[in-house]
Design an enzyme around this catalytic site. Structure first.
Site, PDB file in Angstrom:
ATOM      1  N   PHE A   1       0.804  -1.225   0.000  1.00  0.00           N
ATOM      2  CA  PHE A   1       0.000   0.000   0.000  1.00  0.00           C
ATOM      3  C   PHE A   1       0.832   1.268   0.000  1.00  0.00           C
ATOM      4  CE2 PHE A   1       0.854  -0.172   4.584  1.00  0.00           C
ATOM      5  CZ  PHE A   1       1.039   1.172   4.879  1.00  0.00           C
TER       6      PHE A   1
ATOM      7  N   GLU B   1      -4.891  -4.011  -2.235  1.00  0.00           N
ATOM      8  CA  GLU B   1      -6.339  -3.761  -2.218  1.00  0.00           C
ATOM      9  C   GLU B   1      -6.657  -2.494  -1.417  1.00  0.00           C
ATOM     10  OE1 GLU B   1      -4.645  -6.102  -0.856  1.00  0.00           O
ATOM     11  OE2 GLU B   1      -5.429  -6.788   1.073  1.00  0.00           O
TER      12      GLU B   1
ATOM     13  N   CYS C   1       9.578   1.494   3.911  1.00  0.00           N
ATOM     14  CA  CYS C   1      10.501   0.440   4.341  1.00  0.00           C
ATOM     15  C   CYS C   1      11.892   0.974   4.584  1.00  0.00           C
ATOM     16  CB  CYS C   1      10.546  -0.667   3.302  1.00  0.00           C
ATOM     17  SG  CYS C   1      11.264  -0.122   1.752  1.00  0.00           S
TER      18      CYS C   1
ATOM     19  N   GLU D   1       8.768  -4.563  13.384  1.00  0.00           N
ATOM     20  CA  GLU D   1       8.510  -3.500  12.422  1.00  0.00           C
ATOM     21  C   GLU D   1       7.202  -2.825  12.837  1.00  0.00           C
ATOM     22  OE1 GLU D   1       7.367  -4.442   8.308  1.00  0.00           O
ATOM     23  OE2 GLU D   1       8.517  -2.694   7.665  1.00  0.00           O
TER      24      GLU D   1
HETATM   25  P1  NAD Z   1       1.462  -6.721   2.907  1.00  0.00           P
HETATM   26  O1  NAD Z   1       2.526  -7.753   2.952  1.00  0.00           O
HETATM   27  O2  NAD Z   1       0.357  -6.809   3.882  1.00  0.00           O
HETATM   28  O3  NAD Z   1       0.768  -6.690   1.456  1.00  0.00           O
HETATM   29  C1  NAD Z   1       1.547  -6.697   0.285  1.00  0.00           C
HETATM   30  C2  NAD Z   1       0.767  -7.415  -0.807  1.00  0.00           C
HETATM   31  O4  NAD Z   1       0.545  -8.758  -0.397  1.00  0.00           O
HETATM   32  C3  NAD Z   1      -0.585  -6.795  -1.076  1.00  0.00           C
HETATM   33  O5  NAD Z   1      -0.792  -6.727  -2.468  1.00  0.00           O
HETATM   34  C4  NAD Z   1      -1.565  -7.746  -0.393  1.00  0.00           C
HETATM   35  O6  NAD Z   1      -2.794  -7.854  -1.074  1.00  0.00           O
HETATM   36  C5  NAD Z   1      -0.856  -9.080  -0.412  1.00  0.00           C
HETATM   37  N1  NAD Z   1      -1.134  -9.915   0.757  1.00  0.00           N
HETATM   38  C6  NAD Z   1      -1.397  -9.499   2.024  1.00  0.00           C
HETATM   39  N2  NAD Z   1      -1.555 -10.558   2.839  1.00  0.00           N
HETATM   40  C7  NAD Z   1      -1.383 -11.662   2.095  1.00  0.00           C
HETATM   41  C8  NAD Z   1      -1.403 -13.065   2.367  1.00  0.00           C
HETATM   42  N3  NAD Z   1      -1.626 -13.530   3.579  1.00  0.00           N
HETATM   43  N4  NAD Z   1      -1.159 -13.908   1.334  1.00  0.00           N
HETATM   44  C9  NAD Z   1      -0.918 -13.462   0.101  1.00  0.00           C
HETATM   45  N5  NAD Z   1      -0.891 -12.145  -0.211  1.00  0.00           N
HETATM   46  C10 NAD Z   1      -1.114 -11.250   0.759  1.00  0.00           C
HETATM   47  O7  NAD Z   1       2.212  -5.299   2.998  1.00  0.00           O
HETATM   48  P2  NAD Z   1       1.547  -3.866   3.139  1.00  0.00           P
HETATM   49  O8  NAD Z   1       0.986  -3.726   4.509  1.00  0.00           O
HETATM   50  O9  NAD Z   1       0.716  -3.570   1.971  1.00  0.00           O
HETATM   51  O10 NAD Z   1       2.853  -2.945   3.018  1.00  0.00           O
HETATM   52  C11 NAD Z   1       3.703  -2.662   4.092  1.00  0.00           C
HETATM   53  C12 NAD Z   1       4.848  -3.642   4.158  1.00  0.00           C
HETATM   54  O11 NAD Z   1       5.582  -3.613   2.932  1.00  0.00           O
HETATM   55  C13 NAD Z   1       5.855  -3.286   5.239  1.00  0.00           C
HETATM   56  O12 NAD Z   1       6.269  -4.469   5.875  1.00  0.00           O
HETATM   57  C14 NAD Z   1       6.998  -2.656   4.474  1.00  0.00           C
HETATM   58  O13 NAD Z   1       8.263  -2.740   5.098  1.00  0.00           O
HETATM   59  C15 NAD Z   1       6.971  -3.461   3.222  1.00  0.00           C
HETATM   60  N6  NAD Z   1       7.625  -2.786   2.123  1.00  0.00           N
HETATM   61  C16 NAD Z   1       8.865  -3.228   1.774  1.00  0.00           C
HETATM   62  C17 NAD Z   1       9.550  -2.599   0.768  1.00  0.00           C
HETATM   63  C18 NAD Z   1      10.923  -3.069   0.397  1.00  0.00           C
HETATM   64  O14 NAD Z   1      11.446  -2.582  -0.588  1.00  0.00           O
HETATM   65  N7  NAD Z   1      11.544  -3.972   1.126  1.00  0.00           N
HETATM   66  C19 NAD Z   1       8.977  -1.516   0.087  1.00  0.00           C
HETATM   67  C20 NAD Z   1       7.690  -1.097   0.452  1.00  0.00           C
HETATM   68  C21 NAD Z   1       7.021  -1.744   1.489  1.00  0.00           C
END
Ligand code: NAD
Length: 500
Positions: free
Chosen positions: A161, A188, A293, A391
């Site tokens: 997101f 989403e 991140c 985190e």
């Molecule tokens: P998230 O892991 O909850 O969601 C990421 C994606 O995975 C979304 O498209 C979501 O629909 C999907 N998803 C969520 N739960 C799932 C599941 N159980 N099974 C399969 N798919 C699933 O992450 P978020 O809350 O959207 O974003 C924040 C996180 O992203 C933080 O942990 C942040 O550190 C990380 N992030 C990392 C980087 C990087 O470059 N390392 C960059 C941006 C964000």
């Protein structure tokens, strides 16, 4: 100031988002939807479909059909679309920033900056003809070996997101420029920017089917991992899901690169420049309301650095959520972050409570369901405190006091993540020692958000990164292609050598 209950608008009254398949806005074949809620106000902006396997199949089939002709075009021709995309993104900078701010809650300046950063990624991909050259060598008289890069076919990206326009653009221009067709599954929680990207690609003249958007959540992610028509998956999100995606996609022999979460440490030693350090640390903690991140999360304060720490806390205390910081993405996220803040009162020192640092001007927005949290500082935390280890993904800074630089490095290296780490010092030796020893993929010296810019690849280590290759920069060329080695012999001389 606590937010009111989550918005309860009737989501059937708002616009339903479409998928983008075969160059057209396409209704998903589902009756399941989620509300897209504006973090700043709690207002329901739209409803996003939880697409099903049929929708994904349709997108992959259209992508596979289009990809054959696309891959047959010379690289120099393919990247012309990316030049046009760059100009269109520049033209629509304010509109894109507005969409990002609406769905994500960032300030407009932060949203604009994220679009500019995305444009840099487009620029690098547009330069592929200059950087993605194969190699050629005469290996025996008249015998030549050369390498060429072949696209993988249909590839997919799953994004979080927090940067709804920029993170997709880490992957899409490179993958497409290299001859693949790309299926994007955006978060989403922030699905609108992906449709803006589809609109821009269509205007830029990208052939239908080469870029698709399929909305959804867990089920569609699992569908992407399992789909036999998808050759590679790029994922960016939390460590928990990165691990799931990397294992599940690898189980069907896909190439996978999954970037996970982070817990970034900044080390401050006594010879650090006080003003620069304080300004920089505050920006790293509070930018994007800590929902990035690369945000600083832990300050390792080495020796007597109280004047610098005090300056950091003082600067943070001047900031207000709703004026200097954007909104928090969701009610569960707000509750998770403030849970850490509240609990820290018992076994650490809560020096700054961001719940009290909210601008009066957003009172009405909060009453409607908007979520705001100012900067929080938790001092005197032990290295194993939950606020030192987890985190939190909000505007919080946990301070751990250390006696020596090596003690600070040991704490940094003991955390399971490895995205970013930085040191503030005016001594070259200390900086060198830190950059040598820090167990993180992106390390800064007097830089609190050490994001490598193109052509350098973005990517952490350890539990911040799973899979192979890089998601941006030169490494992405390898990730989105296969190398072919071609050996040729044309001359009479070659007929007499061992390869005859
Ligand atoms: P998230 O892991 O909850 O969601 C990421 C994606 O995975 C979304 O498209 C979501 O629909 C999907 N998803 C969520 N739960 C799932 C599941 N159980 N099974 C399969 N798919 C699933 O992450 P978020 O809350 O959207 O974003 C924040 C996180 O992203 C933080 O942990 C942040 O550190 C990380 N992030 C990392 C980087 C990087 O470059 N390392 C960059 C941006 C964000």
């Amino acid at each position: 100031m606590a937010p009111s209950a989550t918005a309860t608008a009737d989501i059937t009254q708002v616009a339903t988002l479409n998928n983008w398949i075969a160059g057209n806005a396409t209704a998903a074949t589902t009756s399941d939807f989620l509300p897209v809620i504006e973090p700043a106000t709690g207002r329901t902006l739209a409803r996003v479909p939880l697409s099903n396997a049929e929708d994904l199949d349709r997108a992959v089939a259209a992508a596979a059909l289009a990809q054959r002709d696309w891959a047959a075009q010379p690289l120099k021709d393919r990247v012309q679309v990316l030049y046009r995309l760059k100009h269109l993104a520049e033209r629509d900078l304010d509109r894109l920033a507005d969409v990002i701010t609406k769905e994500n809650g960032k300030t407009m300046d932060e949203s604009r900056a994220s679009v500019l950063r995305a444009i840099e990624c487009i620029e690098f991909a547009a330069s592929l003809p200059q950087v993605a050259l194969g190699r050629v060598l005469e290996v025996s008289p008249g015998v030549e070996c050369k390498t060429t890069r072949t696209p993988l076919g249909v590839v997919a990206g799953i994004t979080p997101f927090n940067f709804p326009f920029m993170v997709p653009l880490w992957m899409v221009p490179m993958a497409i420029g290299l001859g693949n067709a790309f299926v994007l599954k955006p978060s989403e929680q922030t699905p609108l920017s992906a449709l803006e990207l589809a609109r821009l690609f269509a205007e830029a003249g990208l052939p239908a089917g080469i870029f698709s958007v399929v909305h959804g959540a867990q089920a569609i992610v699992e569908g992407i991992c399992d789909h036999p028509g998808i050759a590679a998956v790029g994922f960016v999100g939390s460590t928990k899901v990165a691990r799931i995606v990397s294992r599940r996609a690898a189980a069907t022999d896909k190439r996978v690169r999954a970037l996970g979460g982070a817990k970034n440490h900044l080390v401050v030693v006594p010879d650090a420049d006080p003003e620069m350090t304080a300004t920089n640390v505050v920006a790293s903690v509070t930018g994007c309301a800590g929902q990035r991140c690369m945000a600083a999360s832990v300050l390792l304060a080495v020796g007597d650095v109280d004047p610098i720490v005090d300056r950091i806390v003082e600067k943070m205390s001047q900031l207000r959520a709703g004026r200097d910081l954007g909104a928090i993405i969701s009610q569960p996220a707000y509750e998770r972050i403030t849970g850490y803040v509240e609990r820290s009162k018992t076994d650490a020192q809560l020096r700054l409570d961001g719940r009290e640092l909210v601008d009066d001007d957003v009172a009405d927005q909060i009453a409607g369901g908007g979520r705001y949290l100012g900067p929080c500082v938790i001092d005197q935390a032990s290295p194993d405190h939950e606020a030192s280890c987890d985190e939190i993904f909000g505007p919080t800074l946990t301070i751990i006091r250390c006696s020596t630089l090596d003690e600070a490095i040991a704490i940094e290296n003991a955390n399971p993540y490895g995205n970013a780490a930085a040191i503030y010092t005016s001594t070259g030796g200390a900086a060198q020692h830190f950059t040598d020893k820090a167990q993180a993929g992106m390390v800064g010296v007097n830089v609190g958000v050490p994001v490598p810019r193109e052509p350098f690849a973005f990517g952490g280590w350890n539990e911040s990164n799973f899979g192979e290759g890089d998601i941006t920069g030169h490494g992405a060329i390898d990730f989105w292609t296969r190398e072919k080695k071609v050996t040729t012999k044309w001359t009479a001389a070659a007929a007499t050598n061992w390869m005859s």
